[in-house]
Design a protein around this motif. Structure first.
Motif, short mmCIF file in Angstrom:
data_model
loop_
_atom_site.label_atom_id
_atom_site.label_comp_id
_atom_site.label_asym_id
_atom_site.label_seq_id
_atom_site.Cartn_x
_atom_site.Cartn_y
_atom_site.Cartn_z
N TYR A 20 0.82 -1.20 0.00
CA TYR A 20 0.00 0.00 0.00
C TYR A 20 0.86 1.26 0.00
N ASN A 22 3.80 1.64 -1.35
CA ASN A 22 4.30 1.80 -2.72
C ASN A 22 3.21 2.33 -3.65
N ILE A 23 1.99 1.84 -3.47
CA ILE A 23 0.86 2.30 -4.28
C ILE A 23 0.57 3.76 -3.97
N GLN A 24 0.57 4.10 -2.70
CA GLN A 24 0.34 5.48 -2.27
C GLN A 24 1.35 6.42 -2.92
N PHE A 27 0.50 6.46 -6.86
CA PHE A 27 -0.80 6.95 -7.30
C PHE A 27 -1.37 8.07 -6.44
N VAL A 30 -4.69 4.79 -2.52
CA VAL A 30 -4.86 3.36 -2.82
C VAL A 30 -6.29 3.18 -3.31
N LEU A 34 -7.45 -1.62 -6.16
CA LEU A 34 -6.21 -2.21 -5.64
C LEU A 34 -6.39 -2.69 -4.20
N GLN A 45 0.63 -7.90 -5.37
CA GLN A 45 2.02 -7.71 -5.81
C GLN A 45 2.15 -8.02 -7.30
N MET A 48 0.52 -5.27 -9.35
CA MET A 48 1.36 -4.07 -9.41
C MET A 48 2.52 -4.27 -10.40
#
Length: 175
Positions: A20, A22-24, A27, A30, A34, A45, A48
């Motif tokens: 999360y 890394n996604i934050q 992007f 989240v 996702l 994973q 992504m």
């Protein structure tokens, strides 16, 4: 609201919290889609990694990929994905009428002729794999597409169709 219990980013722990984060960073948040994949952190994973691969694809343009996803999302009636991909296309300067024309006949979409031909092939392959003919690969090669490009286009469409099914099944961003 989705039908499964999703872990909010603030409540995530361990591997999910790292994913999360890394996604934050990538992007700015989240998205619910996702978070749905977060139900299975290993699949999140992988998702992504797929997003990263296609986001940096050396030959398949972002507009090609968005138009492919848009057309296939229309098939599956995934309103979240229809809206998301349509928004990407509009923001890229592609008109509503050009998007509608591509939906009716991908061979006459708003992309280059080579991209439109690959788009048509990939859409038809995902819809009905037995409907595409072997000699079409030769025609795509003559337009400059490699085996990897052709495979990646169909794989992206097939994988996106699976995502549409998951989003619709578990009511991601359902109205």
């Amino acid at each position: 609201m989705t039908t499964l219990h999703l872990t909010a980013p603030a409540d995530a722990q361990g591997e999910l919290a790292e994913l999360y984060a890394n996604i934050q960073q990538a992007f700015g948040g989240v998205p619910e889609g996702l978070q749905l994949f977060g139900v299975s952190p290993k699949l999140l994973q992988i998702q992504m990694q797929l997003l990263g691969y296609f986001g940096q694809h050396p030959r398949l343009s972002p507009n090609f990929l968005a138009l492919l996803r848009y057309i296939l999302s229309e098939d599956g009636h995934c309103q979240f994905c229809i809206g998301f991909n349509r928004g990407l296309l509009l923001n890229a300067g592609i008109s509503d009428s050009a998007i509608a024309n591509a939906l009716k006949d991908p061979r006459h979409g708003p992309l280059s002729d080579a991209e439109n031909q690959l788009l048509d092939y990939a859409v038809r392959a995902v819809r009905n794999p037995r409907a595409v003919e072997d000699q079409e690969i030769t025609a795509l090669h003559q337009l400059g597409w490699t085996d990897q490009d052709i495979f990646d286009a169909v794989a992206h469409g097939a994988q996106h169709t699976a995502v549409d099914i998951l989003f619709e099944t578990f009511r991601v961003a359902a109205q």
